[in-house]
Scaffold this motif. Structure first.
Motif, mmCIF file in Angstrom:
data_model
loop_
_atom_site.group_PDB
_atom_site.id
_atom_site.type_symbol
_atom_site.label_atom_id
_atom_site.label_comp_id
_atom_site.label_asym_id
_atom_site.label_seq_id
_atom_site.Cartn_x
_atom_site.Cartn_y
_atom_site.Cartn_z
ATOM 1 N N TYR A 128 0.697 -1.303 0.215
ATOM 2 C CA TYR A 128 -0.124 -0.003 -0.074
ATOM 3 C C TYR A 128 0.598 1.098 0.101
ATOM 4 O O TYR A 128 0.582 2.354 -0.707
ATOM 5 C CB TYR A 128 -0.830 0.146 1.252
ATOM 6 C CG TYR A 128 -1.966 1.415 1.057
ATOM 7 C CD1 TYR A 128 -2.951 1.312 0.329
ATOM 8 C CD2 TYR A 128 -1.479 2.425 1.899
ATOM 9 C CE1 TYR A 128 -3.892 2.616 0.261
ATOM 10 C CE2 TYR A 128 -2.330 3.476 1.863
ATOM 11 C CZ TYR A 128 -3.416 3.564 1.152
ATOM 12 O OH TYR A 128 -4.247 4.686 1.312
ATOM 13 N N GLY A 129 1.973 1.196 0.674
ATOM 14 C CA GLY A 129 2.782 2.344 0.799
ATOM 15 C C GLY A 129 3.478 2.675 -0.428
ATOM 16 O O GLY A 129 3.687 3.838 -0.955
ATOM 17 N N GLN A 130 3.557 1.654 -1.348
ATOM 18 C CA GLN A 130 4.154 1.793 -2.824
ATOM 19 C C GLN A 130 3.151 2.248 -3.766
ATOM 20 O O GLN A 130 3.318 3.071 -4.755
ATOM 21 C CB GLN A 130 4.784 0.697 -3.208
ATOM 22 C CG GLN A 130 6.171 0.337 -2.654
ATOM 23 C CD GLN A 130 6.755 -1.026 -2.881
ATOM 24 O OE1 GLN A 130 5.967 -1.702 -3.734
ATOM 25 N NE2 GLN A 130 7.777 -1.307 -2.622
ATOM 26 N N THR A 131 1.920 1.656 -3.733
ATOM 27 C CA THR A 131 1.073 1.684 -4.849
ATOM 28 C C THR A 131 -0.366 2.660 -4.272
ATOM 29 O O THR A 131 -1.260 3.023 -5.320
ATOM 30 C CB THR A 131 0.391 0.382 -5.250
ATOM 31 O OG1 THR A 131 -0.225 -0.172 -4.283
ATOM 32 C CG2 THR A 131 1.578 -0.509 -5.711
ATOM 33 N N GLN A 132 -0.756 2.918 -2.979
ATOM 34 C CA GLN A 132 -1.853 3.548 -2.508
ATOM 35 C C GLN A 132 -3.035 2.672 -2.919
ATOM 36 O O GLN A 132 -4.230 3.333 -3.180
ATOM 37 C CB GLN A 132 -1.941 4.920 -2.997
ATOM 38 C CG GLN A 132 -0.621 5.547 -2.743
ATOM 39 C CD GLN A 132 -0.396 5.829 -1.163
ATOM 40 O OE1 GLN A 132 -1.264 6.250 -0.147
ATOM 41 N NE2 GLN A 132 0.851 5.219 -0.668
ATOM 42 N N GLN A 133 -3.285 1.677 -3.244
ATOM 43 C CA GLN A 133 -4.338 0.638 -4.010
ATOM 44 C C GLN A 133 -5.094 0.218 -2.772
ATOM 45 O O GLN A 133 -4.473 -0.429 -1.967
ATOM 46 C CB GLN A 133 -3.768 -0.403 -4.936
ATOM 47 C CG GLN A 133 -3.117 0.166 -6.095
ATOM 48 C CD GLN A 133 -2.748 -1.001 -7.138
ATOM 49 O OE1 GLN A 133 -2.928 -2.071 -6.701
ATOM 50 N NE2 GLN A 133 -2.556 -0.625 -8.535
ATOM 51 N N ALA A 134 -6.346 0.263 -2.794
ATOM 52 C CA ALA A 134 -7.313 0.018 -1.698
ATOM 53 C C ALA A 134 -7.342 -1.550 -1.884
ATOM 54 O O ALA A 134 -7.656 -2.173 -0.708
ATOM 55 C CB ALA A 134 -8.730 0.316 -2.246
ATOM 56 N N VAL A 135 -7.076 -2.331 -2.755
ATOM 57 C CA VAL A 135 -7.078 -3.681 -2.719
ATOM 58 C C VAL A 135 -5.849 -3.989 -1.403
ATOM 59 O O VAL A 135 -5.942 -5.280 -0.773
ATOM 60 C CB VAL A 135 -6.544 -4.538 -3.910
ATOM 61 C CG1 VAL A 135 -5.195 -4.124 -4.541
ATOM 62 C CG2 VAL A 135 -6.719 -5.977 -3.656
ATOM 63 N N ALA A 136 -4.668 -3.439 -1.431
ATOM 64 C CA ALA A 136 -3.866 -3.741 -0.328
ATOM 65 C C ALA A 136 -4.552 -3.547 0.988
ATOM 66 O O ALA A 136 -4.230 -4.167 2.028
ATOM 67 C CB ALA A 136 -2.578 -2.831 -0.354
ATOM 68 N N LEU A 137 -5.554 -2.478 1.056
ATOM 69 C CA LEU A 137 -6.063 -2.642 2.557
ATOM 70 C C LEU A 137 -6.990 -3.708 2.739
ATOM 71 O O LEU A 137 -7.177 -4.163 3.988
ATOM 72 C CB LEU A 137 -6.782 -0.898 2.479
ATOM 73 C CG LEU A 137 -6.182 -0.111 2.207
ATOM 74 C CD1 LEU A 137 -7.058 1.466 2.204
ATOM 75 C CD2 LEU A 137 -4.991 0.107 3.396
ATOM 76 N N ASN A 138 -7.525 -4.184 1.726
ATOM 77 C CA ASN A 138 -8.501 -5.476 1.724
ATOM 78 C C ASN A 138 -7.699 -6.733 2.429
ATOM 79 O O ASN A 138 -8.006 -7.349 3.075
ATOM 80 C CB ASN A 138 -9.330 -5.597 0.533
ATOM 81 C CG ASN A 138 -10.202 -4.638 0.162
ATOM 82 O OD1 ASN A 138 -10.792 -3.966 0.835
ATOM 83 N ND2 ASN A 138 -10.604 -4.473 -1.143
ATOM 84 N N ILE A 139 -6.469 -6.711 1.887
ATOM 85 C CA ILE A 139 -5.506 -7.965 2.084
ATOM 86 C C ILE A 139 -4.948 -7.786 3.599
ATOM 87 O O ILE A 139 -5.040 -8.745 4.419
ATOM 88 C CB ILE A 139 -4.510 -7.999 1.109
ATOM 89 C CG1 ILE A 139 -4.633 -8.267 -0.286
ATOM 90 C CG2 ILE A 139 -3.442 -9.145 1.608
ATOM 91 C CD1 ILE A 139 -5.518 -9.651 -0.259
ATOM 92 N N ALA A 140 -4.634 -6.428 3.832
ATOM 93 C CA ALA A 140 -4.352 -6.310 5.276
ATOM 94 C C ALA A 140 -5.228 -6.408 6.478
ATOM 95 O O ALA A 140 -4.999 -7.217 7.205
ATOM 96 C CB ALA A 140 -3.857 -4.747 5.527
ATOM 97 N N SER A 141 -6.525 -5.966 6.016
ATOM 98 C CA SER A 141 -7.767 -6.423 6.963
ATOM 99 C C SER A 141 -7.949 -8.119 6.940
ATOM 100 O O SER A 141 -8.147 -8.256 7.933
ATOM 101 C CB SER A 141 -9.101 -5.719 6.202
ATOM 102 O OG SER A 141 -10.171 -6.081 7.184
#
Length: 300
Positions: free
Chosen positions: A230-243
């Protein structure tokens, strides 16, 4: 050979003054230093060292060169442990035959590797360090690095705090980190400078994990990978994976007799991160990571 045992945190330069003020409260100050460190990282065209989970670096410090190889180690959440070999050298290009023969994998053609070495990127920074003696006699070095990673025309800032065990009980690292997290705007630093340098050079964003895994360690790794992505791409999908990783972590924590109380916090953070990427900078998030990391380290 020595084994590097450290915790790494990101700390904006604006927080350095507060860190300096905290130092006397953390232990008995034994030594301070302020050095410029110029570091060049090397590999072959086919990334032989990277593929063998080895890092090769030369460093210029106070007019003298030193070359270092870091071998495959282990990471227990925020705690990083890697064997490393340091030997003097006479210039920026490492001399591979100066390292002990036993560190090389079977079939490694060291003379051929020497011929293929190329400089990939640099990490140049100023390091301010403080050597502390803790109440139990353990010695811990706090080092604040500020500078930049450069690969071709690309660059990234370096602003990070490392807590490294010099001697004694590694649990003192966690004790000091708990205090620092309460006082400073710290974020857990998942990636080494070398890992960031390789990524910067290739301009390839970090891949997202395919699943959260079934163990605490796998779930922490999935979480850190999602956060870094997320730090590199700012993509929401990374937040979903983190969740998803935090949810899996919560379920696993319920099963741990010593730390089941952390499960509720992980579940709450799993919900929060879906709507707010600032969670990665929250103190409670980083305190959770530290607590799980300490548990993993003690469980080894």
């Amino acid at each position: 050979m020595s084994t590097e045992l450290e915790l790494k945190y990101l700390l904006p330069p604006a927080g350095l003054g507060s860190l300096v003020q905290l130092i006397p409260q953390l232990g008995e100050l034994q030594h301070t230093a302020h050095n410029s460190l110029l570091n060049a990282y090397f590999d072959t065209a086919d990334n032989w060292f990277r593929r063998h989970d080895m890092g090769l670096r030369s460093r210029l410090k106070q007019g003298r060169y030193e070359q270092t190889i870091k071998l495959a180690g282990s990471q227990h959440g925020a705690m990083q442990m890697r064997p490393e070999y340091n030997v003097p050298c006479d210039g920026v290009v490492p001399k591979l035959d100066a390292f002990p023969a036993e560190i090389w994998p079977e079939q490694a053609d060291v003379p051929q590797l020497q011929l293929q070495l190329a400089e990939l990127f640099r990490t140049d920074f100023v390091r301010q360090s403080w050597l502390l003696r803790c109440a139990d006699g353990s010695e811990v070095e706090l080092a604040y690095d500020q500078g930049e990673i450069r690969a071709g025309n690309h660059s990234q800032p370096i602003a990070e705090l490392e807590l490294e065990l010099i001697s004694g009980n590694a649990l003192q690292l966690f004790a000091l980190a708990k205090i620092l997290l309460q006082q400073l705007p710290l974020r857990t630093g998942w990636q080494s400078k070398a890992a960031r340098g390789y990524s910067l050079r290739t301009q390839q964003p970090l891949a997202l994990p395919q699943h959260a895994g079934t163990t605490l360690l796998a779930q922490i790794r999935a979480l850190q990978q999602a956060e870094a992505s997320y730090g590199q791409t700012q993509q929401a999908v990374a937040l979903n994976i983190a969740s998803q990783a935090l949810t899996a972590l919560s379920l696993s924590l319920v099963q741990q007799a010593q730390i089941p109380h952390l499960a509720g916090e992980a579940a709450a953070l799993a919900d929060a991160v879906l709507h707010n990427a600032e969670v990665f900078g929250w103190r409670r998030y980083n305190e959770l990571l530290l607590a799980v990391s300490e548990y993993l380290y003690q469980s080894v």
